[in-house]
Design a protein around this motif. Structure first.
Motif, PDB file in Angstrom:
ATOM      1  N   THR A 201       0.831  -1.200   0.000  1.00 18.11           N
ATOM      2  CA  THR A 201       0.000   0.000   0.000  1.00 18.11           C
ATOM      3  C   THR A 201       0.866   1.252   0.000  1.00 18.11           C
ATOM      4  O   THR A 201       1.859   1.338   0.713  1.00 18.11           O
ATOM      5  CB  THR A 201      -0.918  -0.003   1.237  1.00 18.11           C
ATOM      6  N   GLY A 202       0.490   2.222  -0.823  1.00 16.64           N
ATOM      7  CA  GLY A 202       1.230   3.479  -0.876  1.00 16.64           C
ATOM      8  C   GLY A 202       0.511   4.490  -1.751  1.00 16.64           C
ATOM      9  O   GLY A 202      -0.498   4.174  -2.408  1.00 16.64           O
ATOM     10  N   VAL A 203       1.019   5.718  -1.766  1.00 16.35           N
ATOM     11  CA  VAL A 203       0.415   6.780  -2.561  1.00 16.35           C
ATOM     12  C   VAL A 203       0.467   6.438  -4.045  1.00 16.35           C
ATOM     13  O   VAL A 203       1.513   6.024  -4.553  1.00 16.35           O
ATOM     14  CB  VAL A 203       1.132   8.122  -2.289  1.00 16.35           C
ATOM     15  N   ASP A 204      -0.652   6.607  -4.724  1.00 15.42           N
ATOM     16  CA  ASP A 204      -0.770   6.369  -6.167  1.00 15.42           C
ATOM     17  C   ASP A 204      -0.404   4.933  -6.549  1.00 15.42           C
ATOM     18  O   ASP A 204       0.120   4.677  -7.628  1.00 15.42           O
ATOM     19  CB  ASP A 204       0.095   7.364  -6.955  1.00 15.42           C
ATOM     20  N   THR A 205      -0.704   3.999  -5.647  1.00 15.28           N
ATOM     21  CA  THR A 205      -0.547   2.570  -5.928  1.00 15.28           C
ATOM     22  C   THR A 205      -1.931   1.944  -5.893  1.00 15.28           C
ATOM     23  O   THR A 205      -2.611   1.977  -4.867  1.00 15.28           O
ATOM     24  CB  THR A 205       0.364   1.890  -4.890  1.00 15.28           C
ATOM     25  N   TRP A 206      -2.334   1.376  -7.005  1.00 21.30           N
ATOM     26  CA  TRP A 206      -3.694   0.859  -7.168  1.00 21.30           C
ATOM     27  C   TRP A 206      -3.634  -0.664  -7.267  1.00 21.30           C
ATOM     28  O   TRP A 206      -3.137  -1.212  -8.240  1.00 21.30           O
ATOM     29  CB  TRP A 206      -4.339   1.477  -8.412  1.00 21.30           C
ATOM     30  N   ILE A 207      -4.127  -1.327  -6.219  1.00 19.22           N
ATOM     31  CA  ILE A 207      -4.002  -2.775  -6.090  1.00 19.22           C
ATOM     32  C   ILE A 207      -5.311  -3.442  -6.476  1.00 19.22           C
ATOM     33  O   ILE A 207      -6.394  -3.043  -6.020  1.00 19.22           O
ATOM     34  CB  ILE A 207      -3.606  -3.162  -4.659  1.00 19.22           C
ATOM     35  N   TYR A 208      -5.206  -4.480  -7.305  1.00 17.29           N
ATOM     36  CA  TYR A 208      -6.375  -5.241  -7.755  1.00 17.29           C
ATOM     37  C   TYR A 208      -6.168  -6.711  -7.397  1.00 17.29           C
ATOM     38  O   TYR A 208      -5.178  -7.330  -7.796  1.00 17.29           O
ATOM     39  CB  TYR A 208      -6.563  -5.098  -9.261  1.00 17.29           C
ATOM     40  N   LEU A 209      -7.125  -7.285  -6.676  1.00 19.51           N
ATOM     41  CA  LEU A 209      -7.087  -8.690  -6.292  1.00 19.51           C
ATOM     42  C   LEU A 209      -7.566  -9.576  -7.442  1.00 19.51           C
ATOM     43  O   LEU A 209      -8.146  -9.104  -8.422  1.00 19.51           O
ATOM     44  CB  LEU A 209      -7.981  -8.923  -5.072  1.00 19.51           C
ATOM     45  N   ASP A 210      -7.362 -10.869  -7.294  1.00 19.84           N
ATOM     46  CA  ASP A 210      -7.840 -11.837  -8.281  1.00 19.84           C
ATOM     47  C   ASP A 210      -9.362 -11.852  -8.304  1.00 19.84           C
ATOM     48  O   ASP A 210     -10.002 -12.049  -7.263  1.00 19.84           O
ATOM     49  CB  ASP A 210      -7.297 -13.225  -7.922  1.00 19.84           C
ATOM     50  N   GLY A 211      -9.940 -11.652  -9.499  1.00 17.47           N
ATOM     51  CA  GLY A 211     -11.392 -11.704  -9.644  1.00 17.47           C
ATOM     52  C   GLY A 211     -11.878 -12.813 -10.559  1.00 17.47           C
ATOM     53  O   GLY A 211     -13.037 -12.807 -10.956  1.00 17.47           O
ATOM     54  N   GLY A 212     -10.983 -13.757 -10.914  1.00 17.74           N
ATOM     55  CA  GLY A 212     -11.398 -14.849 -11.795  1.00 17.74           C
ATOM     56  C   GLY A 212     -11.839 -14.317 -13.158  1.00 17.74           C
ATOM     57  O   GLY A 212     -11.273 -13.363 -13.675  1.00 17.74           O
ATOM     58  N   HIS A 213     -12.875 -14.915 -13.719  1.00 16.45           N
ATOM     59  CA  HIS A 213     -13.448 -14.398 -14.963  1.00 16.45           C
ATOM     60  C   HIS A 213     -14.883 -14.881 -15.090  1.00 16.45           C
ATOM     61  O   HIS A 213     -15.383 -15.681 -14.283  1.00 16.45           O
ATOM     62  CB  HIS A 213     -12.609 -14.791 -16.187  1.00 16.45           C
ATOM     63  N   SER A 214     -15.558 -14.410 -16.122  1.00 11.15           N
ATOM     64  CA  SER A 214     -17.004 -14.584 -16.242  1.00 11.15           C
ATOM     65  C   SER A 214     -17.435 -16.028 -16.458  1.00 11.15           C
ATOM     66  O   SER A 214     -18.615 -16.354 -16.237  1.00 11.15           O
ATOM     67  CB  SER A 214     -17.539 -13.713 -17.380  1.00 11.15           C
ATOM     68  N   SER A 215     -16.552 -16.903 -16.882  1.00  9.01           N
ATOM     69  CA  SER A 215     -16.922 -18.307 -17.124  1.00  9.01           C
ATOM     70  C   SER A 215     -16.307 -19.251 -16.098  1.00  9.01           C
ATOM     71  O   SER A 215     -16.199 -20.454 -16.346  1.00  9.01           O
ATOM     72  CB  SER A 215     -16.489 -18.729 -18.539  1.00  9.01           C
ATOM     73  N   TRP A 216     -15.899 -18.697 -14.964  1.00  5.35           N
ATOM     74  CA  TRP A 216     -15.271 -19.533 -13.944  1.00  5.35           C
ATOM     75  C   TRP A 216     -16.228 -19.699 -12.774  1.00  5.35           C
ATOM     76  O   TRP A 216     -17.142 -20.516 -12.820  1.00  5.35           O
ATOM     77  CB  TRP A 216     -13.940 -18.919 -13.530  1.00  5.35           C
ATOM     78  N   LEU A 217     -16.061 -18.914 -11.721  1.00  2.00           N
ATOM     79  CA  LEU A 217     -16.927 -19.023 -10.558  1.00  2.00           C
ATOM     80  C   LEU A 217     -18.100 -18.057 -10.673  1.00  2.00           C
ATOM     81  O   LEU A 217     -17.961 -16.969 -11.241  1.00  2.00           O
ATOM     82  CB  LEU A 217     -16.133 -18.707  -9.285  1.00  2.00           C
TER      83      LEU A 217
END
Length: 341
Positions: A201-217
């Protein structure tokens, strides 16, 4: 009789106090100025920090496997050269793995990427891919043990924070959550990912977690997995379609479903290889695929933008004629770029 002036020793003491007081006052003033300047700088950084959006361009890394393939190994064919040159010139996320960028080298790698981002007036985009039990022992098996993973991610976080003037996009551990039910290690994954978020985490750091995809879960299950990590207040959101082939429209719809379930979390979508859509349920080097729309093309109030996250031309694994996962595969580069070269 009361003296009209203090004795010499008292005069000397007063002089010391006056000079000392002035020094203390000046020191206090300097400290206040430094404090204001520091807070002003932080405030300016916070004001100038903007999440990824339509028009965001990420760095073209000169250390990509496409770029290295142009100077290393056997001379490729003319078609392979053209395809590799094309892909080496595209803004694409760089994958940080402990195998290629261990803890004692990852700082230098990020510093170099940040320098490239400044030169190109671009954002720095990295995929962090090294957690314990990576890929559940499948084609991309590997990663670190918990203690070493904490050290590695801390080092990554320090390097990212050092690049104060660069916008930083972090896609954290693709497949880590979507695979967790199959791997049976959700509790461990939660602790590992939460620690990694804290480290980065820090200034101007944009973190995205795993979201799989539309044909998975299903979206409800994926949302539960993301919510269970307990870091939604510290990340921008989630990434979908990483290393997969689902259509952009399907991923937008899926991202909106997830966002509604996750109190407005934002998304980025990988469009690096979805130009021809999926090949049924095949995910490992399916034939006939194409590169998708360049990063920064699409976005809305939920999807910050699309990006090229998986580098086209790198194999998914030893399947459908491909080499090991992550290895440069010239034939795939030719096929993926057949409509754009």
């Amino acid at each position: 009789m009361r003296p009209t002036s203090p004795p010499a020793n008292r005069r000397r003491l007063r002089r010391i106090l006056l000079v000392g007081g002035s020094s203390l006052a000046v020191a206090g003033l300097i400290a206040a100025i430094v404090l204001v300047a520091t807070h002003t700088q932080t405030f300016v950084q916070m004001i100038s920090a903007r999440p990824p959006a339509v028009g965001t361009v990420v760095v073209v890394p000169d250390e990509s496997k496409a770029a290295r393939a142009l100077t290393e190994g056997e001379p490729p064919t003319a078609a392979e050269t053209a395809a590799t040159e094309y892909l080496a010139a595209q803004p694409t996320a760089y994958w940080l793995t402990p195998e290629l960028d261990p803890a004692d080298k990852v700082w230098d790698r990020i510093a170099h990427l940040a320098a490239e981002a400044r030169d190109q007036d671009a954002a720095l985009a990295v995929v962090v891919y090294g957690l314990p039990g990576r890929d559940c022992g499948n084609h991309s098996a590997g990663g670190l043990d918990e203690a070493d993973y904490a050290i590695w991610t801390q080092r990554i976080g320090e390097a990212l924070r050092n690049a104060r003037d660069v916008q930083k996009i972090v896609v954290l551990e693709p497949d880590s959550l979507a695979l967790a039910p199959e791997c049976g290690n959700l509790a461990d994954r939660g602790a590992q990912l939460s620690g990694a978020v804290d480290a980065m985490t820090g200034v101007d750091t944009w973190i995205y977690l795993d979201g799989g995809h539309s044909s998975w879960l299903p979206a409800e299950q994926m949302a539960d997995l993301i919510r269970g990590i307990g870091v939604l207040d510290r990340v921008r959101g989630f990434a979908t379609n990483v290393s997969n082939y689902q259509t952009t429209s399907a991923e937008f719809a899926y991202a909106h479903e997830l966002s509604t379930l996750l109190e407005g979390a934002h998304a980025v979508i990988d469009t690096s290889r979805n130009g021809a859509g999926p090949d049924g349920a095949e995910w490992c080097n399916p034939p006939g695929r194409l590169v998708g729309e360049p990063g920064g093309t699409y976005g809305d109030d939920v999807v910050d933008t699309n990006l090229w996250i998986k580098p086209p031309g790198e194999s998914d694994g030893e399947c459908n004629g491909g080499p090991a996962a992550g290895v440069w595969w010239p034939e795939a580069a030719v096929e993926l770029t057949r409509d754009v070269r």
